[in-house]
Write an enzyme that holds these catalytic residues in place. Structure first.
Site, PDB file in Angstrom:
ATOM      1  N   ILE A   1       0.852  -1.203   0.000  1.00  0.00           N
ATOM      2  CA  ILE A   1       0.000   0.000   0.000  1.00  0.00           C
ATOM      3  C   ILE A   1       0.887   1.253   0.000  1.00  0.00           C
ATOM      4  CG2 ILE A   1      -1.670   1.360   1.338  1.00  0.00           C
ATOM      5  CD1 ILE A   1      -2.930  -1.261   2.266  1.00  0.00           C
ATOM      6  N   ALA A   2       1.912   1.216   0.862  1.00  0.00           N
ATOM      7  CA  ALA A   2       2.807   2.377   0.965  1.00  0.00           C
ATOM      8  C   ALA A   2       3.485   2.671  -0.374  1.00  0.00           C
ATOM      9  CB  ALA A   2       3.855   2.138   2.045  1.00  0.00           C
TER      10      ALA A   2
ATOM     11  N   ARG B   1      -9.031 -15.127  15.071  1.00  0.00           N
ATOM     12  CA  ARG B   1      -9.269 -13.677  15.002  1.00  0.00           C
ATOM     13  C   ARG B   1      -8.822 -12.971  16.287  1.00  0.00           C
ATOM     14  NH1 ARG B   1     -12.067 -10.240  11.944  1.00  0.00           N
ATOM     15  NH2 ARG B   1     -13.152  -8.517  12.931  1.00  0.00           N
TER      16      ARG B   1
ATOM     17  N   ASN C   1      -1.899  -7.567  16.889  1.00  0.00           N
ATOM     18  CA  ASN C   1      -1.871  -6.218  16.342  1.00  0.00           C
ATOM     19  C   ASN C   1      -2.068  -5.185  17.438  1.00  0.00           C
ATOM     20  OD1 ASN C   1      -1.353  -5.913  13.446  1.00  0.00           O
ATOM     21  ND2 ASN C   1      -2.845  -7.564  13.333  1.00  0.00           N
TER      22      ASN C   1
ATOM     23  N   GLN D   1       2.376   2.229  19.349  1.00  0.00           N
ATOM     24  CA  GLN D   1       2.326   3.392  18.461  1.00  0.00           C
ATOM     25  C   GLN D   1       1.475   4.507  19.076  1.00  0.00           C
ATOM     26  OE1 GLN D   1       1.592   2.185  14.391  1.00  0.00           O
ATOM     27  NE2 GLN D   1       3.438   0.937  14.359  1.00  0.00           N
TER      28      GLN D   1
ATOM     29  N   VAL E   1      -5.001   2.103   8.895  1.00  0.00           N
ATOM     30  CA  VAL E   1      -5.347   1.294   7.721  1.00  0.00           C
ATOM     31  C   VAL E   1      -5.112  -0.185   8.031  1.00  0.00           C
ATOM     32  CG1 VAL E   1      -4.791   0.875   5.272  1.00  0.00           C
ATOM     33  CG2 VAL E   1      -4.738   3.212   6.192  1.00  0.00           C
TER      34      VAL E   1
ATOM     35  N   ASP F   1     -14.099   1.185   1.202  1.00  0.00           N
ATOM     36  CA  ASP F   1     -15.433   0.569   1.179  1.00  0.00           C
ATOM     37  C   ASP F   1     -16.436   1.520   0.518  1.00  0.00           C
ATOM     38  OD1 ASP F   1     -14.523  -1.694   2.887  1.00  0.00           O
ATOM     39  OD2 ASP F   1     -14.266  -0.107   4.347  1.00  0.00           O
TER      40      ASP F   1
ATOM     41  N   HIS G   1     -14.915  -2.115   9.326  1.00  0.00           N
ATOM     42  CA  HIS G   1     -14.297  -2.480   8.039  1.00  0.00           C
ATOM     43  C   HIS G   1     -14.075  -3.999   8.069  1.00  0.00           C
ATOM     44  CE1 HIS G   1     -11.646  -2.657   4.595  1.00  0.00           C
ATOM     45  NE2 HIS G   1     -10.748  -3.262   5.348  1.00  0.00           N
TER      46      HIS G   1
HETATM   47  P1  NAX Z   1       2.170  -5.620   3.168  1.00  0.00           P
HETATM   48  O1  NAX Z   1       2.244  -6.999   3.722  1.00  0.00           O
HETATM   49  O2  NAX Z   1       2.585  -5.378   1.779  1.00  0.00           O
HETATM   50  O3  NAX Z   1       3.016  -4.659   4.105  1.00  0.00           O
HETATM   51  C1  NAX Z   1       2.832  -4.652   5.478  1.00  0.00           C
HETATM   52  C2  NAX Z   1       3.858  -3.748   6.044  1.00  0.00           C
HETATM   53  O4  NAX Z   1       3.666  -3.689   7.449  1.00  0.00           O
HETATM   54  C3  NAX Z   1       5.294  -4.281   5.818  1.00  0.00           C
HETATM   55  O5  NAX Z   1       6.075  -3.194   5.442  1.00  0.00           O
HETATM   56  C4  NAX Z   1       5.685  -4.842   7.174  1.00  0.00           C
HETATM   57  O6  NAX Z   1       7.057  -4.772   7.406  1.00  0.00           O
HETATM   58  C5  NAX Z   1       4.898  -3.892   8.069  1.00  0.00           C
HETATM   59  N1  NAX Z   1       4.693  -4.467   9.400  1.00  0.00           N
HETATM   60  C6  NAX Z   1       4.493  -5.746   9.745  1.00  0.00           C
HETATM   61  N2  NAX Z   1       4.444  -5.864  11.083  1.00  0.00           N
HETATM   62  C7  NAX Z   1       4.583  -4.605  11.548  1.00  0.00           C
HETATM   63  C8  NAX Z   1       4.660  -4.040  12.843  1.00  0.00           C
HETATM   64  N3  NAX Z   1       4.657  -4.834  13.934  1.00  0.00           N
HETATM   65  N4  NAX Z   1       4.791  -2.709  12.955  1.00  0.00           N
HETATM   66  C9  NAX Z   1       4.857  -1.938  11.868  1.00  0.00           C
HETATM   67  N5  NAX Z   1       4.853  -2.399  10.627  1.00  0.00           N
HETATM   68  C10 NAX Z   1       4.708  -3.710  10.486  1.00  0.00           C
HETATM   69  O7  NAX Z   1       0.688  -5.125   3.476  1.00  0.00           O
HETATM   70  P2  NAX Z   1      -0.178  -4.037   2.724  1.00  0.00           P
HETATM   71  O8  NAX Z   1      -0.811  -4.661   1.549  1.00  0.00           O
HETATM   72  O9  NAX Z   1       0.618  -2.801   2.543  1.00  0.00           O
HETATM   73  O10 NAX Z   1      -1.362  -3.832   3.791  1.00  0.00           O
HETATM   74  C11 NAX Z   1      -1.129  -3.208   5.021  1.00  0.00           C
HETATM   75  C12 NAX Z   1      -2.355  -3.340   5.926  1.00  0.00           C
HETATM   76  O11 NAX Z   1      -3.489  -2.733   5.328  1.00  0.00           O
HETATM   77  C13 NAX Z   1      -2.761  -4.798   6.203  1.00  0.00           C
HETATM   78  O12 NAX Z   1      -3.063  -4.921   7.578  1.00  0.00           O
HETATM   79  C14 NAX Z   1      -4.041  -4.945   5.388  1.00  0.00           C
HETATM   80  O13 NAX Z   1      -4.898  -5.928   5.934  1.00  0.00           O
HETATM   81  C15 NAX Z   1      -4.618  -3.563   5.505  1.00  0.00           C
HETATM   82  N6  NAX Z   1      -5.653  -3.173   4.541  1.00  0.00           N
HETATM   83  C16 NAX Z   1      -6.620  -2.329   4.967  1.00  0.00           C
HETATM   84  C17 NAX Z   1      -7.604  -1.856   4.128  1.00  0.00           C
HETATM   85  C18 NAX Z   1      -8.651  -0.918   4.635  1.00  0.00           C
HETATM   86  O14 NAX Z   1      -9.531  -0.558   3.853  1.00  0.00           O
HETATM   87  N7  NAX Z   1      -8.616  -0.482   5.881  1.00  0.00           N
HETATM   88  C19 NAX Z   1      -7.672  -2.318   2.723  1.00  0.00           C
HETATM   89  C20 NAX Z   1      -6.394  -2.872   2.207  1.00  0.00           C
HETATM   90  C21 NAX Z   1      -5.616  -3.708   3.189  1.00  0.00           C
HETATM   91  O15 NAX Z   1      -6.192  -4.980   3.236  1.00  0.00           O
END
Ligand code: NAX
Length: 352
Positions: free
Chosen positions: A40-41, A121, A128, A135, A152, A182, A210
């Site tokens: 996402i980033a 879950r 998390n 944070q 997010v 959404d 969500h």
């Molecule tokens: P990625 O798996 O590509 O990246 C996750 C990032 O989080 C990585 O850079 C990882 O190093 C970092 N990370 C892991 N553990 C961590 C911690 N303890 N502290 C800080 N950073 C940590 O995931 P990505 O596709 O970028 O998605 C990120 C999050 O967004 C996920 O939790 C995903 O479920 C959530 N989403 C939320 C959405 C929403 O509408 N609210 C939609 C999209 C997405 O599913």
């Protein structure tokens, strides 16, 4: 921590520079993004850097990821440099939360631990939770006193709740969980069904969590100035396929792509932030999950719940009152409220 400073500043430009003293001009927005090497980033950072969100205001981007992700961060920083964005004044990066949350105006908390195979879950919520307790505490200590926080990383509503509860000196109102993807999904689906352009569909509130219990509010939506129910005229579809398609869209994308939504999720964050920093057009609203304390809909207090919001453009918002619920919507709102209360129960012991 790494840093680069551009635009002819005196400070060193090394990626590995640890201490750089820079006098920042006024009108600079400091934005931290966690999970900065994630997918996402990889879309989000570049859209913020481009100036799309804050216009000609200068931007300082702080990129946080876990220890061990330094190489990936350096790669992202190099690409940001290579974009030569005129408004991107400074980038800091690394895994020092205190440094990177320092004085931020906006915290986009994207990073989270993904759900592993066979993981319950409740375990995901707790794992998390630990991240968001930390944070929240650090934001409480070092962020701007008016920092806006958008979570997010999933489960985003309860993660936002934990961060908010861990930051007692920051306004509870400033914590959001993202429902905008959404909302966008629901609006786009209505437009496709009606054969109209997206610009004709009114912003639509997605109530609640969500998750698969979220409630996209078709009865209060309009298309081309008419009620969406009148234009689509297919209640079976609106109460059936429409609802479930929006609720399960994330899973459908994972099945198709083999990865979760990324560009559309980043787009949701961008839309969310733009909605906070621009006045909401009269008679409309945007979806955000915010603290339910004192809400005008009788949702139980102390959860982060998707509501219709409007902003005067300064980053703050109010919940839009008086949207009517029919019995179909109300029944489902109770289900999503119950789910959020159960999630809260799972993590309550972590609150300060
Ligand atoms: P990625 O798996 O590509 O990246 C996750 C990032 O989080 C990585 O850079 C990882 O190093 C970092 N990370 C892991 N553990 C961590 C911690 N303890 N502290 C800080 N950073 C940590 O995931 P990505 O596709 O970028 O998605 C990120 C999050 O967004 C996920 O939790 C995903 O479920 C959530 N989403 C939320 C959405 C929403 O509408 N609210 C939609 C999209 C997405 O599913």
């Amino acid at each position: 921590m790494g840093i680069f400073v551009q635009m002819g500043r005196k400070a060193a430009k090394s990626l590995h520079q640890v201490e750089v003293f820079v006098t920042l001009g006024s009108g600079m927005k400091r934005v931290v993004v966690t999970g900065a090497t994630g997918q996402i980033a990889y879309s989000l950072l570049f859209r913020i850097g481009s100036g799309e969100v804050f216009g000609d205001e200068k931007i300082a981007l702080h990129l946080y990821d876990l220890p061990g992700m330094e190489k990936g961060l350096e790669g992202v920083v190099m690409e940001l440099q290579d974009c030569a964005y005129p408004f991107l004044e400074e980038v800091r990066y690394g895994s020092d939360l205190k440094e990177l949350f320092s004085e931020v105006d906006l915290a986009l908390l994207v990073g989270a631990k993904p759900r592993g195979p066979g993981m319950e879950r409740g375990d995901l919520l707790k794992d998390n939770g630990t991240i968001f307790v930390e944070q929240g505490r650090v934001l409480n200590q070092v962020a701007s006193r008016d920092v806006k926080v958008v979570v997010v990383g999933n489960p985003c509503n309860t993660n936002a709740l934990i961060a908010m509860e861990s930051a007692p000196n920051l306004p509870r109102k400033n914590f959001h969980a993202m429902m905008r993807l959404d909302q966008n999904r629901a609006m786009a689906l209505l437009a496709r069904k009606a054969g109209r352009s997206i610009g004709e569909v009114s912003p639509l509130v997605v109530w609640g969590n969500h998750s698969a219990t979220q409630v996209p509010d078709y009865p209060n939506a309009s298309i081309g100035g008419h009620s969406a129910t009148e234009i689509i005229n297919d209640l079976t579809w609106l109460q059936g396929e429409f609802l479930t398609t929006v609720q399960k869209r994330g899973a459908a994308i994972i099945q198709a792509r083999g990865k979760s939504s990324a560009a559309s999720a980043a787009n949701g964050v961008i839309d969310h932030v733009k909605s906070l920093y621009n006045p909401t057009p009269e008679g409309t609203w945007f979806s955000s999950a915010v603290c339910s304390d004192g809400n005008p809909y009788g949702i139980q207090e102390g959860i982060i719940f998707g509501f219709p919001c409007r902003s005067s453009g300064d980053g703050s918002y109010e919940i839009v009152p008086h949207l009517p619920w029919n019995s179909f919507i109300e029944e489902r709102i109770r289900v999503t409220e119950k789910e959020l209360l159960e999630e809260k129960e799972c993590v309550e012991e972590m609150f300060v």
